[in-house]
Design a protein around this motif. Structure first.
Motif, mmCIF file in Angstrom:
data_model
loop_
_atom_site.group_PDB
_atom_site.id
_atom_site.type_symbol
_atom_site.label_atom_id
_atom_site.label_comp_id
_atom_site.label_asym_id
_atom_site.label_seq_id
_atom_site.Cartn_x
_atom_site.Cartn_y
_atom_site.Cartn_z
ATOM 1 N N LYS A 167 -18.531 -9.451 -0.511
ATOM 2 C CA LYS A 167 -18.564 -10.433 -1.586
ATOM 3 C C LYS A 167 -19.719 -10.142 -2.537
ATOM 4 C CE LYS A 167 -16.433 -14.653 0.241
ATOM 5 N NZ LYS A 167 -16.668 -16.119 0.500
ATOM 6 N N ALA A 168 -19.440 -10.346 -3.824
ATOM 7 C CA ALA A 168 -20.474 -10.096 -4.842
ATOM 8 C C ALA A 168 -21.657 -11.039 -4.700
ATOM 9 C CB ALA A 168 -19.870 -10.222 -6.247
ATOM 10 N N SER A 169 -21.486 -12.121 -3.973
ATOM 11 C CA SER A 169 -22.603 -13.043 -3.733
ATOM 12 C C SER A 169 -23.580 -12.483 -2.706
ATOM 13 C CB SER A 169 -22.081 -14.400 -3.251
ATOM 14 O OG SER A 169 -21.284 -14.228 -2.077
ATOM 15 N N ASP A 170 -23.238 -11.352 -2.094
ATOM 16 C CA ASP A 170 -24.069 -10.642 -1.114
ATOM 17 C C ASP A 170 -24.403 -11.500 0.099
ATOM 18 O OD1 ASP A 170 -25.375 -8.479 -0.028
ATOM 19 O OD2 ASP A 170 -27.237 -8.770 -1.151
ATOM 20 N N ASP A 171 -23.522 -12.400 0.471
ATOM 21 C CA ASP A 171 -23.746 -13.230 1.639
ATOM 22 C C ASP A 171 -22.648 -13.061 2.695
ATOM 23 O OD1 ASP A 171 -21.653 -14.414 0.331
ATOM 24 O OD2 ASP A 171 -22.577 -16.400 0.156
ATOM 25 N N TYR A 172 -21.718 -12.143 2.407
ATOM 26 C CA TYR A 172 -20.655 -11.940 3.394
ATOM 27 C C TYR A 172 -20.080 -10.525 3.219
ATOM 28 C CZ TYR A 172 -16.386 -12.406 6.118
ATOM 29 O OH TYR A 172 -15.397 -12.225 7.047
ATOM 30 N N GLY A 173 -19.822 -9.909 4.342
ATOM 31 C CA GLY A 173 -19.175 -8.596 4.352
ATOM 32 C C GLY A 173 -18.723 -8.256 5.750
ATOM 33 N N GLY A 174 -17.882 -7.279 5.866
ATOM 34 C CA GLY A 174 -17.412 -6.900 7.179
ATOM 35 C C GLY A 174 -16.194 -5.999 7.086
ATOM 36 N N ALA A 175 -15.423 -5.946 8.168
ATOM 37 C CA ALA A 175 -14.240 -5.084 8.230
ATOM 38 C C ALA A 175 -13.121 -5.818 8.944
ATOM 39 C CB ALA A 175 -14.571 -3.786 8.964
ATOM 40 N N LEU A 176 -11.897 -5.368 8.690
ATOM 41 C CA LEU A 176 -10.714 -5.839 9.396
ATOM 42 C C LEU A 176 -9.953 -4.620 9.900
ATOM 43 C CD1 LEU A 176 -9.448 -8.638 6.956
ATOM 44 C CD2 LEU A 176 -10.660 -8.964 9.139
ATOM 45 N N GLU A 177 -9.323 -4.745 11.042
ATOM 46 C CA GLU A 177 -8.531 -3.660 11.614
ATOM 47 C C GLU A 177 -7.124 -4.174 11.911
ATOM 48 O OE1 GLU A 177 -8.595 -0.491 15.397
ATOM 49 O OE2 GLU A 177 -10.095 -2.112 15.253
ATOM 50 N N TRP A 178 -6.129 -3.346 11.585
ATOM 51 C CA TRP A 178 -4.754 -3.738 11.864
ATOM 52 C C TRP A 178 -4.473 -3.552 13.356
ATOM 53 C CZ3 TRP A 178 -1.122 -6.567 9.914
ATOM 54 C CH2 TRP A 178 0.203 -6.439 10.380
ATOM 55 N N SER A 179 -4.064 -4.657 13.994
ATOM 56 C CA SER A 179 -3.842 -4.642 15.439
ATOM 57 C C SER A 179 -2.416 -4.267 15.824
ATOM 58 C CB SER A 179 -4.144 -6.038 16.007
ATOM 59 O OG SER A 179 -3.196 -6.997 15.542
ATOM 60 N N GLY A 180 -1.559 -4.180 14.837
ATOM 61 C CA GLY A 180 -0.141 -3.955 15.091
ATOM 62 C C GLY A 180 0.687 -5.158 14.703
ATOM 63 N N LEU B 189 0.834 -1.209 0.000
ATOM 64 C CA LEU B 189 0.000 0.000 0.000
ATOM 65 C C LEU B 189 0.869 1.259 0.000
ATOM 66 C CD1 LEU B 189 -2.542 -1.144 2.743
ATOM 67 C CD2 LEU B 189 -2.665 -1.528 0.259
ATOM 68 N N PRO B 190 0.399 2.345 -0.632
ATOM 69 C CA PRO B 190 1.161 3.594 -0.656
ATOM 70 C C PRO B 190 0.903 4.493 0.559
ATOM 71 C CG PRO B 190 -0.746 3.820 -2.058
ATOM 72 C CD PRO B 190 -0.780 2.403 -1.517
ATOM 73 N N PHE B 191 0.159 3.997 1.532
ATOM 74 C CA PHE B 191 -0.118 4.747 2.758
ATOM 75 C C PHE B 191 -0.305 3.740 3.888
ATOM 76 C CE2 PHE B 191 -4.167 3.776 0.812
ATOM 77 C CZ PHE B 191 -4.999 3.449 1.862
ATOM 78 N N SER B 192 -0.364 4.238 5.101
ATOM 79 C CA SER B 192 -0.538 3.371 6.262
ATOM 80 C C SER B 192 -2.029 3.119 6.490
ATOM 81 C CB SER B 192 0.093 4.025 7.497
ATOM 82 O OG SER B 192 -0.054 3.209 8.637
ATOM 83 N N ALA B 193 -2.464 1.880 6.249
ATOM 84 C CA ALA B 193 -3.886 1.535 6.366
ATOM 85 C C ALA B 193 -4.184 0.967 7.749
ATOM 86 C CB ALA B 193 -4.269 0.526 5.298
ATOM 87 N N ARG B 194 -5.282 1.445 8.319
ATOM 88 C CA ARG B 194 -5.703 0.965 9.630
ATOM 89 C C ARG B 194 -6.913 0.022 9.518
ATOM 90 N NH1 ARG B 194 -6.161 3.459 14.788
ATOM 91 N NH2 ARG B 194 -7.055 1.910 16.229
ATOM 92 N N TRP B 195 -7.774 0.274 8.508
ATOM 93 C CA TRP B 195 -8.992 -0.526 8.361
ATOM 94 C C TRP B 195 -9.141 -1.040 6.929
ATOM 95 C CZ3 TRP B 195 -9.058 4.137 11.089
ATOM 96 C CH2 TRP B 195 -9.274 4.015 12.474
ATOM 97 N N HIS B 196 -9.791 -2.150 6.814
ATOM 98 C CA HIS B 196 -10.061 -2.777 5.512
ATOM 99 C C HIS B 196 -11.535 -3.185 5.471
ATOM 100 C CE1 HIS B 196 -9.426 -5.102 1.868
ATOM 101 N NE2 HIS B 196 -9.822 -6.230 2.454
#
Length: 446
Positions: free
Chosen positions: A341-354, A330-337
């Motif tokens: 899914k295009a199947s519309d049956d899954y979604g959410g977020a990820l956070e960098w813990s260190g 990545l060209p920057f420091s990302a904290r969240w992702h």
């Protein structure tokens, strides 16, 4: 014998007579020498050469006259020189006098220039005084928001401060509609229409008056403030002229998106991607960040296709999430992702813990009010509070496929971030200021 002596005397006399004439033809010094010789000769025969002595005397007298004449001439020359010297001194005196007069003239000119400069400064001072109001005449001393201020909150109040206590009865505004009535007006279209206010201007000291708009001011819109000259101070003196802000103030950008699968992002919130027939979307308001994507792969209902977003933040990482064998740099420091899914049956977020990416418990979870899809379009939102209320946010959007032997990435936002293909590193991103007046689409990638 007598004859011989007579002849000798005659010859001698003739010689004496000739001698002075010869001496006269010489210079002044020769005349002096001849005079001494004649004197000696006369001493030897004074009685004998009486007539010659007279002639000699006349020669000496002539010589003396000549000397006297020369002396007089020298005296005359001396007097002339003296006169010239005096004349020179006189001229010098006149020159000095002239110089003195010139100096006095220069001094006078200098004083005149100084006087002119003081006069100019005085005029300038008067001009500056005029721009801030004539003495004893009230004027607008300050406004809030200030002229040229950007990022003004949409629910902001507007205040005007005067140079003196005012007659509150003369401070009025429009409260019934959007007409430009009243002595204090706020407009976004050159006073063709004016902002409707919730109540008349209020003041606690009769110097600063506050107006409260009946509703939120428009996003990324510039407003002007006008105060008519009919307002008067407590003594009944009116302003000298109408007051209008030069440039006005601009409200910060905001746009609330309804998460329902219907694309209501504006043109200023739409982004080209690295892939044709795709588009990315970004908007925000005070509470949420809104993201979207449109593309053919989203309509295929394929669980191997993902819409993904990386968001910057403190204590983040430049190593992206791994999907099968793909992991972007990545060209920057990302904290969240954020991902869906295009199947519309899954979604959410990820956070960098260190140390790794973990589930923070929020995000576009399938079936929640935070995500919706329809056909080739998906939209989602995340609360600013979940992102720790940043003032600015770094962002990258894209699509990826994680199927074995079919892995690839495409539809990057910014469009110049990477070429479509397998496991590319990201080269660009956007950084948005959520408190500014700039539209999302007007930002340049970093």
């Amino acid at each position: 014998m007598r004859r011989v002596n007579s002849v000798s005397s005659l010859l001698l006399g003739l010689g004496l007579l000739i001698a002075p004439g010869c001496n006269d033809e010489g210079g002044d010094d020769e005349i002096g020498a001849g005079s001494e010789t004649d004197s000696e000769t006369s001493a030897e025969g004074v009685a004998t050469f009486g007539s010659a002595s007279d002639d000699t005397s006349e020669g000496e007298s002539s010589t003396a006259d000549t000397t006297s004449s020369e002396s007089e001439s020298e005296s005359s020359e001396s007097e002339s020189e003296s006169s010239e010297s005096e004349s020179s001194e006189s001229e010098s005196s006149e020159s000095e006098s002239s110089g003195s007069e010139s100096s006095e003239s220069d001094s006078s000119a200098s004083e005149s220039e100084s006087s002119g400069s003081e006069s100019s400064e005085s005029e300038s001072s008067e001009s500056e005084s005029t721009t801030t109001g004539e003495e004893g005449v009230p004027f607008v001393a300050a406004t809030d928001p200030q002229d040229l201020e950007a990022g003004v909150a949409p629910d902001a109040t507007i205040s005007v401060t005067f140079s003196a206590a005012m007659d509150a009865a003369t401070l009025t505004t429009n409260t019934a509609n959007t007409s430009c009535s009243g002595s204090v007006q706020v407009s976004a279209d050159g006073f063709s229409t004016c902002v409707q206010m919730a109540a008349a201007p209020s003041s606690g000291d009769d110097t600063t008056f506050t107006l409260t708009p009946a509703g939120d001011l428009a996003s990324a819109t510039t407003y002007e403030l006008r105060v008519l000259a009919e307002v008067t101070d407590a003594g009944g003196t009116a302003m000298a002229a109408d007051f209008t802000t030069n440039e006005g103030f601009t409200v910060r950008y905001f746009h609330s998106i309804v998460i329902d699968g219907v694309n209501d992002f504006d043109a200023g919130e739409t982004f080209s991607t690295s892939t044709a027939e795709h588009a990315g979307y970004v908007a925000w308001d005070e509470s949420y960040l809104y993201l979207g994507m449109r593309g053919p792969a989203l309509a295929e209902d394929d669980a191997q296709n993902w819409f993904v977003a990386y968001l910057g933040g403190a204590a983040g990482t430049e190593a992206g999430v791994t999907y099968n064998t793909q992991q972007p740099a990545l060209p920057f420091s990302a904290r969240w992702h954020l991902r869906w899914k295009a199947s519309d049956d899954y979604g959410g977020a990820l956070e960098w813990s260190g140390t790794d990416w973990t589930d923070p418990g929020f995000g576009p979870i399938a079936g929640s009010d935070d995500v919706a899809a329809s056909g080739d379009f998906v939209e989602l939102r995340v609360a600013w509070s979940d992102l720790e209320d940043p003032g600015t946010i770094a962002l990258h959007l894209g699509m990826l496929r994680e199927a074995a032997f079919e892995e690839s990435c495409w539809a990057a936002v910014p469009e110049g971030s990477h070429a479509d293909g397998y496991d590319p590193d990201y080269g660009q991103y956007f950084e948005f200021d959520r408190l500014d007046s700039t539209l999302p689409g007007d930002y340049a990638p970093g």
